[in-house]
Design a protein around this motif. Structure first.
Motif, PDB file in Angstrom:
ATOM      1  N   PRO A 158      20.481  87.126 114.020  1.00 14.22           N
ATOM      2  CA  PRO A 158      20.505  87.649 115.387  1.00 14.22           C
ATOM      3  C   PRO A 158      21.873  88.206 115.773  1.00 14.22           C
ATOM      4  O   PRO A 158      21.964  89.135 116.578  1.00 14.22           O
ATOM      5  CB  PRO A 158      20.166  86.434 116.252  1.00 14.22           C
ATOM      6  N   ASN A 159      22.930  87.669 115.201  1.00  9.90           N
ATOM      7  CA  ASN A 159      24.275  88.134 115.538  1.00  9.90           C
ATOM      8  C   ASN A 159      24.593  89.491 114.920  1.00  9.90           C
ATOM      9  O   ASN A 159      25.407  90.237 115.462  1.00  9.90           O
ATOM     10  CB  ASN A 159      25.321  87.122 115.064  1.00  9.90           C
ATOM     11  N   ARG A 160      23.967  89.777 113.808  1.00  8.80           N
ATOM     12  CA  ARG A 160      24.246  91.044 113.112  1.00  8.80           C
ATOM     13  C   ARG A 160      22.961  91.570 112.483  1.00  8.80           C
ATOM     14  O   ARG A 160      22.738  91.454 111.282  1.00  8.80           O
ATOM     15  CB  ARG A 160      25.295  90.793 112.036  1.00  8.80           C
ATOM     16  N   PRO A 161      22.089  92.163 113.286  1.00  6.19           N
ATOM     17  CA  PRO A 161      20.830  92.679 112.738  1.00  6.19           C
ATOM     18  C   PRO A 161      21.067  93.911 111.854  1.00  6.19           C
ATOM     19  O   PRO A 161      22.018  94.651 112.039  1.00  6.19           O
ATOM     20  CB  PRO A 161      20.013  93.036 113.976  1.00  6.19           C
ATOM     21  N   MET A 192      20.793  99.939 106.361  1.00  9.31           N
ATOM     22  CA  MET A 192      21.330  98.717 105.763  1.00  9.31           C
ATOM     23  C   MET A 192      20.236  97.917 105.058  1.00  9.31           C
ATOM     24  O   MET A 192      20.469  97.342 103.995  1.00  9.31           O
ATOM     25  CB  MET A 192      22.007  97.852 106.832  1.00  9.31           C
ATOM     26  N   LYS A 193      19.028  97.887 105.632  1.00  6.45           N
ATOM     27  CA  LYS A 193      17.917  97.172 105.004  1.00  6.45           C
ATOM     28  C   LYS A 193      17.537  97.810 103.672  1.00  6.45           C
ATOM     29  O   LYS A 193      17.289  97.122 102.688  1.00  6.45           O
ATOM     30  CB  LYS A 193      16.690  97.157 105.918  1.00  6.45           C
ATOM     31  N   ASN A 236      15.477  81.951 111.828  1.00  6.60           N
ATOM     32  CA  ASN A 236      15.520  83.155 112.666  1.00  6.60           C
ATOM     33  C   ASN A 236      14.173  83.455 113.310  1.00  6.60           C
ATOM     34  O   ASN A 236      14.120  83.898 114.455  1.00  6.60           O
ATOM     35  CB  ASN A 236      15.972  84.358 111.846  1.00  6.60           C
ATOM     36  N   SER A 237      13.094  83.247 112.583  1.00  3.74           N
ATOM     37  CA  SER A 237      11.790  83.598 113.138  1.00  3.74           C
ATOM     38  C   SER A 237      11.343  82.623 114.214  1.00  3.74           C
ATOM     39  O   SER A 237      10.632  83.006 115.146  1.00  3.74           O
ATOM     40  CB  SER A 237      10.739  83.677 112.034  1.00  3.74           C
ATOM     41  N   LEU A 238      11.759  81.382 114.136  1.00  2.00           N
ATOM     42  CA  LEU A 238      11.390  80.400 115.152  1.00  2.00           C
ATOM     43  C   LEU A 238      12.430  80.279 116.253  1.00  2.00           C
ATOM     44  O   LEU A 238      12.287  79.461 117.146  1.00  2.00           O
ATOM     45  CB  LEU A 238      11.162  79.026 114.508  1.00  2.00           C
TER      46      LEU A 238
END
Length: 107
Positions: free
Chosen positions: A37-40, A45-46, A97-99
């Motif tokens: 969350p801090n650096r999506p 980049m993906k 991250n997902s939860l």
């Protein structure tokens, strides 16, 4: 702990270890890369991270294949254990991250 686990893993038959290797890589390839969350990640980049993961997969698979042919079982066991630890960490981050659990852990 890693050395202790490596001695336990080395008692597993080599074919089971290779199966664990394949399953671990498949699970890594399914969800990688995992952003935070801090650096999506941006789309660029993906794609670059996914490409790097594929290169690592190919290199690691070739290395493991030659290790199998040369009967370097200790190398295969260490590689499988490392890969399993990485896969576990990747999924822990994905679940975190997902939860949205990082908010509770950081407090």
């Amino acid at each position: 702990m890693y050395i202790s686990l490596n001695t336990i893993v080395s008692t597993i038959p080599i074919y089971i270890s290779l199966l664990i290797f394949v399953i671990s890589w498949v699970l890594i390839l399914i969800i990688s890369p995992v952003d935070t969350p801090n650096r999506p990640f941006t789309d660029t980049m993906k794609k670059a991270a996914k490409r790097r993961v594929l290169i690592l997969f190919i290199g690691d698979s070739v290395f493991t294949f030659f290790s199998f042919l040369l009967h370097w079982n200790k190398v295969i066991y260490s590689n499988v254990l490392s890969l399993t630890v990485c896969m576990t960490g990747l999924y822990a981050g994905y679940i975190l991250n997902s939860l949205k659990l990082h908010k509770f852990i950081n407090k």
